[in-house]
Design a protein around this motif. Sequence first.
Motif, PDB file in Angstrom:
ATOM      1  N   GLN A 207      -5.428   5.660  -7.510  1.00  0.00           N
ATOM      2  CA  GLN A 207      -5.036   4.327  -7.052  1.00  0.00           C
ATOM      3  C   GLN A 207      -3.727   4.379  -6.270  1.00  0.00           C
ATOM      4  OE1 GLN A 207      -6.919   1.472  -7.512  1.00  0.00           O
ATOM      5  NE2 GLN A 207      -8.459   2.917  -8.247  1.00  0.00           N
ATOM      6  N   TRP A 208      -2.791   5.199  -6.730  1.00  0.00           N
ATOM      7  CA  TRP A 208      -1.535   5.390  -6.004  1.00  0.00           C
ATOM      8  C   TRP A 208      -1.804   6.005  -4.627  1.00  0.00           C
ATOM      9  CZ3 TRP A 208       3.218   3.831  -7.818  1.00  0.00           C
ATOM     10  CH2 TRP A 208       3.301   3.502  -9.173  1.00  0.00           C
ATOM     11  N   GLU A 209      -2.645   7.034  -4.613  1.00  0.00           N
ATOM     12  CA  GLU A 209      -2.938   7.725  -3.372  1.00  0.00           C
ATOM     13  C   GLU A 209      -3.671   6.826  -2.380  1.00  0.00           C
ATOM     14  OE1 GLU A 209      -5.143  11.027  -4.773  1.00  0.00           O
ATOM     15  OE2 GLU A 209      -3.390  12.077  -5.599  1.00  0.00           O
ATOM     16  N   ALA A 210      -4.572   5.987  -2.905  1.00  0.00           N
ATOM     17  CA  ALA A 210      -5.284   5.059  -2.034  1.00  0.00           C
ATOM     18  C   ALA A 210      -4.331   4.042  -1.424  1.00  0.00           C
ATOM     19  CB  ALA A 210      -6.386   4.351  -2.822  1.00  0.00           C
ATOM     20  N   ALA A 211      -3.364   3.556  -2.230  1.00  0.00           N
ATOM     21  CA  ALA A 211      -2.394   2.591  -1.710  1.00  0.00           C
ATOM     22  C   ALA A 211      -1.501   3.222  -0.642  1.00  0.00           C
ATOM     23  CB  ALA A 211      -1.540   2.048  -2.865  1.00  0.00           C
ATOM     24  N   ARG A 212      -1.090   4.479  -0.885  1.00  0.00           N
ATOM     25  CA  ARG A 212      -0.266   5.160   0.123  1.00  0.00           C
ATOM     26  C   ARG A 212      -1.043   5.380   1.413  1.00  0.00           C
ATOM     27  NH1 ARG A 212       0.934   8.751  -4.296  1.00  0.00           N
ATOM     28  NH2 ARG A 212       2.866   8.155  -5.353  1.00  0.00           N
ATOM     29  N   LEU A 214      -3.140   3.507   2.676  1.00  0.00           N
ATOM     30  CA  LEU A 214      -3.192   2.250   3.409  1.00  0.00           C
ATOM     31  C   LEU A 214      -1.843   1.844   3.975  1.00  0.00           C
ATOM     32  CD1 LEU A 214      -5.476   0.180   0.980  1.00  0.00           C
ATOM     33  CD2 LEU A 214      -6.114   1.162   3.189  1.00  0.00           C
ATOM     34  N   GLY A 215      -0.816   2.666   3.702  1.00  0.00           N
ATOM     35  CA  GLY A 215       0.519   2.398   4.231  1.00  0.00           C
ATOM     36  C   GLY A 215       1.338   1.415   3.434  1.00  0.00           C
ATOM     37  N   LEU A 216       0.933   1.146   2.184  1.00  0.00           N
ATOM     38  CA  LEU A 216       1.700   0.217   1.355  1.00  0.00           C
ATOM     39  C   LEU A 216       2.980   0.874   0.854  1.00  0.00           C
ATOM     40  CD1 LEU A 216      -1.081  -1.449  -0.839  1.00  0.00           C
ATOM     41  CD2 LEU A 216       0.073  -2.411   1.142  1.00  0.00           C
ATOM     42  N   LYS A 217       4.063   0.110   0.855  1.00  0.00           N
ATOM     43  CA  LYS A 217       5.325   0.600   0.324  1.00  0.00           C
ATOM     44  C   LYS A 217       5.259   0.645  -1.202  1.00  0.00           C
ATOM     45  CE  LYS A 217       8.085  -1.072   4.221  1.00  0.00           C
ATOM     46  NZ  LYS A 217       9.207  -1.952   4.645  1.00  0.00           N
ATOM     47  N   PRO A 218       6.133   1.431  -1.849  1.00  0.00           N
ATOM     48  CA  PRO A 218       6.080   1.550  -3.321  1.00  0.00           C
ATOM     49  C   PRO A 218       6.150   0.219  -4.057  1.00  0.00           C
ATOM     50  CG  PRO A 218       7.491   3.250  -2.397  1.00  0.00           C
ATOM     51  CD  PRO A 218       7.114   2.368  -1.263  1.00  0.00           C
ATOM     52  N   GLY A 219       7.009  -0.689  -3.570  1.00  0.00           N
ATOM     53  CA  GLY A 219       7.116  -1.987  -4.233  1.00  0.00           C
ATOM     54  C   GLY A 219       5.832  -2.784  -4.178  1.00  0.00           C
ATOM     55  N   LEU A 220       5.196  -2.814  -3.003  1.00  0.00           N
ATOM     56  CA  LEU A 220       3.932  -3.523  -2.855  1.00  0.00           C
ATOM     57  C   LEU A 220       2.815  -2.829  -3.621  1.00  0.00           C
ATOM     58  CD1 LEU A 220       3.957  -4.549   0.928  1.00  0.00           C
ATOM     59  CD2 LEU A 220       4.116  -6.053  -1.056  1.00  0.00           C
ATOM     60  N   THR A 221       2.858  -1.500  -3.644  1.00  0.00           N
ATOM     61  CA  THR A 221       1.851  -0.752  -4.400  1.00  0.00           C
ATOM     62  C   THR A 221       1.896  -1.128  -5.874  1.00  0.00           C
ATOM     63  OG1 THR A 221       1.962   1.115  -2.863  1.00  0.00           O
ATOM     64  CG2 THR A 221       1.070   1.551  -5.052  1.00  0.00           C
ATOM     65  N   MET A 222       3.108  -1.204  -6.420  1.00  0.00           N
ATOM     66  CA  MET A 222       3.261  -1.571  -7.828  1.00  0.00           C
ATOM     67  C   MET A 222       2.801  -3.001  -8.075  1.00  0.00           C
ATOM     68  SD  MET A 222       4.112  -0.856 -10.925  1.00  0.00           S
ATOM     69  CE  MET A 222       4.959   0.728 -10.730  1.00  0.00           C
ATOM     70  N   ARG A 223       3.201  -3.917  -7.195  1.00  0.00           N
ATOM     71  CA  ARG A 223       2.927  -5.335  -7.422  1.00  0.00           C
ATOM     72  C   ARG A 223       1.478  -5.716  -7.177  1.00  0.00           C
ATOM     73  NH1 ARG A 223       3.626  -9.945  -4.128  1.00  0.00           N
ATOM     74  NH2 ARG A 223       4.554  -8.679  -2.496  1.00  0.00           N
ATOM     75  N   LEU A 224       0.843  -5.104  -6.171  1.00  0.00           N
ATOM     76  CA  LEU A 224      -0.492  -5.532  -5.770  1.00  0.00           C
ATOM     77  C   LEU A 224      -1.614  -4.648  -6.298  1.00  0.00           C
ATOM     78  CD1 LEU A 224       0.218  -6.441  -2.025  1.00  0.00           C
ATOM     79  CD2 LEU A 224       0.169  -7.978  -3.991  1.00  0.00           C
ATOM     80  N   VAL A 225      -1.310  -3.384  -6.582  1.00  0.00           N
ATOM     81  CA  VAL A 225      -2.371  -2.446  -6.939  1.00  0.00           C
ATOM     82  C   VAL A 225      -2.250  -1.963  -8.388  1.00  0.00           C
ATOM     83  CG1 VAL A 225      -3.481  -0.251  -6.386  1.00  0.00           C
ATOM     84  CG2 VAL A 225      -2.570  -1.693  -4.545  1.00  0.00           C
ATOM     85  N   ILE A 226      -1.089  -1.425  -8.735  1.00  0.00           N
ATOM     86  CA  ILE A 226      -0.946  -0.743 -10.020  1.00  0.00           C
ATOM     87  C   ILE A 226      -0.770  -1.713 -11.183  1.00  0.00           C
ATOM     88  CG2 ILE A 226       0.367   0.966 -11.311  1.00  0.00           C
ATOM     89  CD1 ILE A 226      -1.226   2.031  -8.879  1.00  0.00           C
ATOM     90  N   PHE A 227       0.185  -2.624 -11.064  1.00  0.00           N
ATOM     91  CA  PHE A 227       0.506  -3.488 -12.206  1.00  0.00           C
ATOM     92  C   PHE A 227      -0.652  -4.395 -12.620  1.00  0.00           C
ATOM     93  CE2 PHE A 227       2.851  -6.708 -14.626  1.00  0.00           C
ATOM     94  CZ  PHE A 227       3.590  -5.876 -15.454  1.00  0.00           C
ATOM     95  N   PRO A 228      -1.387  -5.000 -11.681  1.00  0.00           N
ATOM     96  CA  PRO A 228      -2.543  -5.809 -12.115  1.00  0.00           C
ATOM     97  C   PRO A 228      -3.563  -5.011 -12.924  1.00  0.00           C
ATOM     98  CG  PRO A 228      -1.993  -6.294  -9.833  1.00  0.00           C
ATOM     99  CD  PRO A 228      -1.162  -5.114 -10.221  1.00  0.00           C
ATOM    100  N   GLN A 229      -3.764  -3.742 -12.574  1.00  0.00           N
ATOM    101  CA  GLN A 229      -4.688  -2.914 -13.353  1.00  0.00           C
ATOM    102  C   GLN A 229      -4.082  -2.517 -14.698  1.00  0.00           C
ATOM    103  OE1 GLN A 229      -7.018   0.090 -11.044  1.00  0.00           O
ATOM    104  NE2 GLN A 229      -5.613  -0.450  -9.379  1.00  0.00           N
ATOM    105  N   ALA A 230      -2.772  -2.302 -14.717  1.00  0.00           N
ATOM    106  CA  ALA A 230      -2.102  -1.920 -15.965  1.00  0.00           C
ATOM    107  C   ALA A 230      -2.093  -3.054 -16.986  1.00  0.00           C
ATOM    108  CB  ALA A 230      -0.666  -1.486 -15.669  1.00  0.00           C
TER     109      ALA A 230
END
Length: 308
Positions: A207-212, A214-230
């Motif tokens: 999931q981290w690799e997929a977000a990267r 797509l060019g998402l910054k770490p903050g957006l990756t955490m807020r939009l991709v990782i944290f909702p799944q966590a």
Amino acid sequence: MTSSKPPFWRDTRFWKIATQVIAVTLAIIIVSILFVNVSRNLQRLGIQFGFDFLQQGASFDIGETPIAYKPTDAYSRALWVGLINTLLIAIAGIILTTIVGIAAGIARLSDNWLVRNIALVYVEVIRNTPLLLQLLFWYSAVFLSFPNISNRISLLGLIYLSQDGLEIIGFKFSSEFAALLIGLVFYTGSFIAEIVRAGIQSVSKGQWEAARSLGLKPGLTMRLVIFPQALRVIIPPLTSQYLNLTKNSSLAIAIGYPDIYFVASTTFNQTGKAVEVMLLIMLTYLTFSLTISLFMNLFNKAVQIKER
């Protein structure tokens, strides 16, 4: 050939229902036995069971009253004051400890060495120190060591600190309230931090690799991709911490904050109605726990993956 229906004792649905019926029946029997024993013991001591004392004059003062109260009011009014004080601590504590816990949990995984280790020290020190000791520290060693209100400490003209408590832009909090709130928030937040860290680490690296990609910054990756799944991993143990915070607020009696337990203890000492007062306290905390569990279970269902 006609297939014969298996006997009911081999049906799992029967045993699920039967087990619940047996459990409820045993609970009713145990409660009935306890009630009969308590009634006999009270009669033997010449004490009459009842809640008539709630209409008697309380005749004691309460240091912090969010609603109008005077010593001539009834015990029921005094208990309402304690109940509201407990609600204020519980609601403010849950909101603030969520913020502290999430921030510390994310900081535990930071790439910055200093931030990561500061969060580690916070979690390890606070989690392994008794809560009562921390409350006494915040009250006696911190707030009571501040100067009196005439020489209060000003922080940027927005926050004022004194022995009387904490003042933020016109909002005043007593030293007892502030010490209890800070102690509960930082103590519970240290446990939530580990829950958040575990929840984030449970999300697959893909999931981290997929977000990267797509060019998402770490903050957006955490807020939009990782944290909702966590959240699916975080919420169940988070509910337990909210319940612990609410129940741990009863330690307010150690620093003189008049919560429901504090007021109920004074009521018991004056009236001698031990059974009735304990029942009221148990019912209060049971209601708090069931309400928090209900809302958190609804929230948990909302964030679960829904299969189509």
